[in-house]
Design a protein around this motif. Structure first.
Motif, PDB file in Angstrom:
ATOM      1  N   SER A  53      53.685  36.246  30.853  1.00  0.00           N
ATOM      2  CA  SER A  53      54.284  36.328  32.191  1.00  0.00           C
ATOM      3  C   SER A  53      53.481  37.260  33.096  1.00  0.00           C
ATOM      4  O   SER A  53      53.299  36.973  34.275  1.00  0.00           O
ATOM      5  CB  SER A  53      55.750  36.759  32.118  1.00  0.00           C
ATOM      6  OG  SER A  53      55.863  38.118  31.767  1.00  0.00           O
ATOM      7  N   VAL A  54      52.961  38.362  32.546  1.00  0.00           N
ATOM      8  CA  VAL A  54      52.139  39.280  33.348  1.00  0.00           C
ATOM      9  C   VAL A  54      50.831  38.606  33.731  1.00  0.00           C
ATOM     10  O   VAL A  54      50.393  38.678  34.878  1.00  0.00           O
ATOM     11  CB  VAL A  54      51.884  40.595  32.579  1.00  0.00           C
ATOM     12  CG1 VAL A  54      50.815  41.434  33.256  1.00  0.00           C
ATOM     13  CG2 VAL A  54      53.177  41.395  32.462  1.00  0.00           C
ATOM     14  N   LEU A  55      50.199  37.927  32.772  1.00  0.00           N
ATOM     15  CA  LEU A  55      48.922  37.272  33.053  1.00  0.00           C
ATOM     16  C   LEU A  55      49.071  36.150  34.074  1.00  0.00           C
ATOM     17  O   LEU A  55      48.154  35.890  34.859  1.00  0.00           O
ATOM     18  CB  LEU A  55      48.310  36.732  31.758  1.00  0.00           C
ATOM     19  CG  LEU A  55      47.916  37.791  30.724  1.00  0.00           C
ATOM     20  CD1 LEU A  55      47.427  37.137  29.448  1.00  0.00           C
ATOM     21  CD2 LEU A  55      46.882  38.745  31.273  1.00  0.00           C
ATOM     22  N   ASN A  56      50.216  35.504  34.093  1.00  0.00           N
ATOM     23  CA  ASN A  56      50.446  34.425  35.057  1.00  0.00           C
ATOM     24  C   ASN A  56      50.734  34.941  36.464  1.00  0.00           C
ATOM     25  O   ASN A  56      50.666  34.184  37.420  1.00  0.00           O
ATOM     26  CB  ASN A  56      51.588  33.528  34.587  1.00  0.00           C
ATOM     27  CG  ASN A  56      51.204  32.698  33.375  1.00  0.00           C
ATOM     28  OD1 ASN A  56      50.033  32.396  33.173  1.00  0.00           O
ATOM     29  ND2 ASN A  56      52.177  32.346  32.564  1.00  0.00           N
ATOM     30  N   GLN A  57      51.057  36.219  36.599  1.00  0.00           N
ATOM     31  CA  GLN A  57      51.384  36.787  37.909  1.00  0.00           C
ATOM     32  C   GLN A  57      50.163  37.241  38.698  1.00  0.00           C
ATOM     33  O   GLN A  57      50.243  37.430  39.900  1.00  0.00           O
ATOM     34  CB  GLN A  57      52.316  37.986  37.748  1.00  0.00           C
ATOM     35  CG  GLN A  57      53.698  37.632  37.293  1.00  0.00           C
ATOM     36  CD  GLN A  57      54.541  38.878  37.071  1.00  0.00           C
ATOM     37  OE1 GLN A  57      54.164  39.976  37.431  1.00  0.00           O
ATOM     38  NE2 GLN A  57      55.699  38.691  36.474  1.00  0.00           N
ATOM     39  N   ILE A  58      49.045  37.419  38.031  1.00  0.00           N
ATOM     40  CA  ILE A  58      47.856  37.941  38.712  1.00  0.00           C
ATOM     41  C   ILE A  58      47.257  36.879  39.626  1.00  0.00           C
ATOM     42  O   ILE A  58      47.231  35.703  39.302  1.00  0.00           O
ATOM     43  CB  ILE A  58      46.815  38.445  37.683  1.00  0.00           C
ATOM     44  CG1 ILE A  58      45.649  39.187  38.347  1.00  0.00           C
ATOM     45  CG2 ILE A  58      46.285  37.320  36.846  1.00  0.00           C
ATOM     46  CD1 ILE A  58      45.967  40.554  38.783  1.00  0.00           C
ATOM     47  N   LYS A  59      46.786  37.325  40.764  1.00  0.00           N
ATOM     48  CA  LYS A  59      46.094  36.417  41.675  1.00  0.00           C
ATOM     49  C   LYS A  59      44.777  35.992  41.042  1.00  0.00           C
ATOM     50  O   LYS A  59      44.101  36.795  40.398  1.00  0.00           O
ATOM     51  CB  LYS A  59      45.742  37.134  42.981  1.00  0.00           C
ATOM     52  CG  LYS A  59      46.871  37.355  43.917  1.00  0.00           C
ATOM     53  CD  LYS A  59      46.321  38.020  45.172  1.00  0.00           C
ATOM     54  CE  LYS A  59      47.379  38.264  46.191  1.00  0.00           C
ATOM     55  NZ  LYS A  59      46.820  38.897  47.398  1.00  0.00           N
ATOM     56  N   GLY A  60      44.395  34.766  41.268  1.00  0.00           N
ATOM     57  CA  GLY A  60      43.110  34.283  40.789  1.00  0.00           C
ATOM     58  C   GLY A  60      41.977  34.841  41.635  1.00  0.00           C
ATOM     59  O   GLY A  60      42.188  35.376  42.726  1.00  0.00           O
ATOM     60  N   ALA A  61      40.763  34.714  41.131  1.00  0.00           N
ATOM     61  CA  ALA A  61      39.590  35.213  41.851  1.00  0.00           C
ATOM     62  C   ALA A  61      39.474  34.557  43.225  1.00  0.00           C
ATOM     63  O   ALA A  61      39.099  35.209  44.208  1.00  0.00           O
ATOM     64  CB  ALA A  61      38.331  34.985  41.031  1.00  0.00           C
ATOM     65  N   ASP A  62      39.817  33.267  43.321  1.00  0.00           N
ATOM     66  CA  ASP A  62      39.755  32.572  44.618  1.00  0.00           C
ATOM     67  C   ASP A  62      40.671  33.234  45.645  1.00  0.00           C
ATOM     68  O   ASP A  62      40.283  33.432  46.805  1.00  0.00           O
ATOM     69  CB  ASP A  62      40.164  31.105  44.467  1.00  0.00           C
ATOM     70  CG  ASP A  62      39.169  30.306  43.652  1.00  0.00           C
ATOM     71  OD1 ASP A  62      37.979  30.684  43.629  1.00  0.00           O
ATOM     72  OD2 ASP A  62      39.576  29.303  43.044  1.00  0.00           O
ATOM     73  N   ALA A  63      41.893  33.564  45.243  1.00  0.00           N
ATOM     74  CA  ALA A  63      42.859  34.182  46.154  1.00  0.00           C
ATOM     75  C   ALA A  63      42.415  35.598  46.550  1.00  0.00           C
ATOM     76  O   ALA A  63      42.584  36.003  47.703  1.00  0.00           O
ATOM     77  CB  ALA A  63      44.243  34.226  45.518  1.00  0.00           C
ATOM     78  N   ILE A  64      41.845  36.331  45.607  1.00  0.00           N
ATOM     79  CA  ILE A  64      41.362  37.683  45.920  1.00  0.00           C
ATOM     80  C   ILE A  64      40.233  37.618  46.927  1.00  0.00           C
ATOM     81  O   ILE A  64      40.200  38.367  47.908  1.00  0.00           O
ATOM     82  CB  ILE A  64      40.912  38.405  44.630  1.00  0.00           C
ATOM     83  CG1 ILE A  64      42.126  38.645  43.725  1.00  0.00           C
ATOM     84  CG2 ILE A  64      40.214  39.719  44.946  1.00  0.00           C
ATOM     85  CD1 ILE A  64      41.770  39.105  42.330  1.00  0.00           C
ATOM     86  N   VAL A  65      39.291  36.694  46.713  1.00  0.00           N
ATOM     87  CA  VAL A  65      38.165  36.526  47.638  1.00  0.00           C
ATOM     88  C   VAL A  65      38.679  36.141  49.026  1.00  0.00           C
ATOM     89  O   VAL A  65      38.207  36.654  50.039  1.00  0.00           O
ATOM     90  CB  VAL A  65      37.176  35.481  47.083  1.00  0.00           C
ATOM     91  CG1 VAL A  65      36.191  35.014  48.141  1.00  0.00           C
ATOM     92  CG2 VAL A  65      36.441  36.064  45.881  1.00  0.00           C
ATOM     93  N   LYS A  66      39.658  35.244  49.074  1.00  0.00           N
ATOM     94  CA  LYS A  66      40.228  34.836  50.360  1.00  0.00           C
ATOM     95  C   LYS A  66      40.854  36.033  51.077  1.00  0.00           C
ATOM     96  O   LYS A  66      40.666  36.211  52.284  1.00  0.00           O
ATOM     97  CB  LYS A  66      41.269  33.742  50.136  1.00  0.00           C
ATOM     98  CG  LYS A  66      41.842  33.183  51.414  1.00  0.00           C
ATOM     99  CD  LYS A  66      42.843  32.083  51.130  1.00  0.00           C
ATOM    100  CE  LYS A  66      43.450  31.595  52.439  1.00  0.00           C
ATOM    101  NZ  LYS A  66      44.531  30.656  52.217  1.00  0.00           N
ATOM    102  N   ASP A  67      41.591  36.872  50.331  1.00  0.00           N
ATOM    103  CA  ASP A  67      42.209  38.064  50.920  1.00  0.00           C
ATOM    104  C   ASP A  67      41.170  39.069  51.407  1.00  0.00           C
ATOM    105  O   ASP A  67      41.377  39.733  52.423  1.00  0.00           O
ATOM    106  CB  ASP A  67      43.138  38.745  49.912  1.00  0.00           C
ATOM    107  CG  ASP A  67      44.405  37.957  49.647  1.00  0.00           C
ATOM    108  OD1 ASP A  67      44.699  37.010  50.403  1.00  0.00           O
ATOM    109  OD2 ASP A  67      45.107  38.297  48.666  1.00  0.00           O
ATOM    110  N   LEU A  68      40.061  39.203  50.669  1.00  0.00           N
ATOM    111  CA  LEU A  68      39.026  40.158  51.060  1.00  0.00           C
ATOM    112  C   LEU A  68      38.258  39.694  52.297  1.00  0.00           C
ATOM    113  O   LEU A  68      37.739  40.512  53.046  1.00  0.00           O
ATOM    114  CB  LEU A  68      38.061  40.395  49.898  1.00  0.00           C
ATOM    115  CG  LEU A  68      38.642  41.172  48.717  1.00  0.00           C
ATOM    116  CD1 LEU A  68      37.668  41.152  47.536  1.00  0.00           C
ATOM    117  CD2 LEU A  68      38.974  42.606  49.112  1.00  0.00           C
ATOM    118  N   GLY A  69      38.168  38.408  52.485  1.00  0.00           N
ATOM    119  CA  GLY A  69      37.546  37.875  53.697  1.00  0.00           C
ATOM    120  C   GLY A  69      36.072  37.571  53.554  1.00  0.00           C
ATOM    121  O   GLY A  69      35.511  37.503  52.458  1.00  0.00           O
TER     122      GLY A  69
END
Length: 168
Positions: A53-69
């Motif tokens: 459940s913890v591992l499924n909650q983490i944002k994927g690398a794609d989402a992190i990159v999108k957030d960073l801009g």
């Protein structure tokens, strides 16, 4: 008369201890009645469900990159796999497992690639998730170990990369 005082104190102490022993027996019986017995196998399965459940909650690398801009990219599979091997060989995860044998998590790494290769590899702590605070031990260890990791320009063009490695 001196002996009488000692005898009286002894009787009072024995009476006081006898009352505590009865209370402890009652408390222990109540605790046993209210606490279900769990086998080691059931406990391991429950810990695995928590880890999933913890591992499924983490944002994927794609989402992190999108957030960073702009200016950030997801690292290549080759870069991710190379970092995963280096992270595993560092034994940092094993150090964390000494504190929590059921530790699991996802670590996001930030990599800066220049025209001559990498000069910065570090744990992106705000994008890292662990099942317990023992993950902080792993993060600190990985930050120290990653100071010695270098990658040549064949791993990617000059950019800021994010890659994720799961530990389970």
């Amino acid at each position: 008369m001196h002996y009488r005082n000692w005898i009286a104190l002894g009787v009072l102490a024995a009476a006081a201890c006898g009352g505590d022993a009865g209370d402890k027996a009652t408390d222990t019986a109540a605790t046993k009645a209210s606490t279900p017995t769990v086998s080691p196998d059931e406990y391991r399965k429950a810990q695995a469900r928590i880890a999933d459940s913890v591992l499924n909650q983490i944002k994927g690398a794609d989402a992190i990159v999108k957030d960073l801009g702009k200016g950030y990219e997801v690292g290549s599979v080759r870069l991710r796999d190379s970092i995963a091997v280096l992270a595993t060989k560092s034994n940092c995860f094993l150090d964390g497992r000494q504190s929590d044998p059921y530790l699991a998590g996802t670590v996001s790494f930030y990599i800066f690639m220049s025209v001559v290769g990498t000069n910065v590899v570090r744990v992106q702590e705000n994008a890292t998730k662990w099942t317990s605070t023992a993950g902080n031990i792993v993060n600190s260890c990985l930050n120290v170990a990653s100071k010695n990791w270098t990658f040549d320009p064949s791993f990617g063009k000059p950019a800021n990369y994010i890659v994720q490695v799961q530990f389970k």
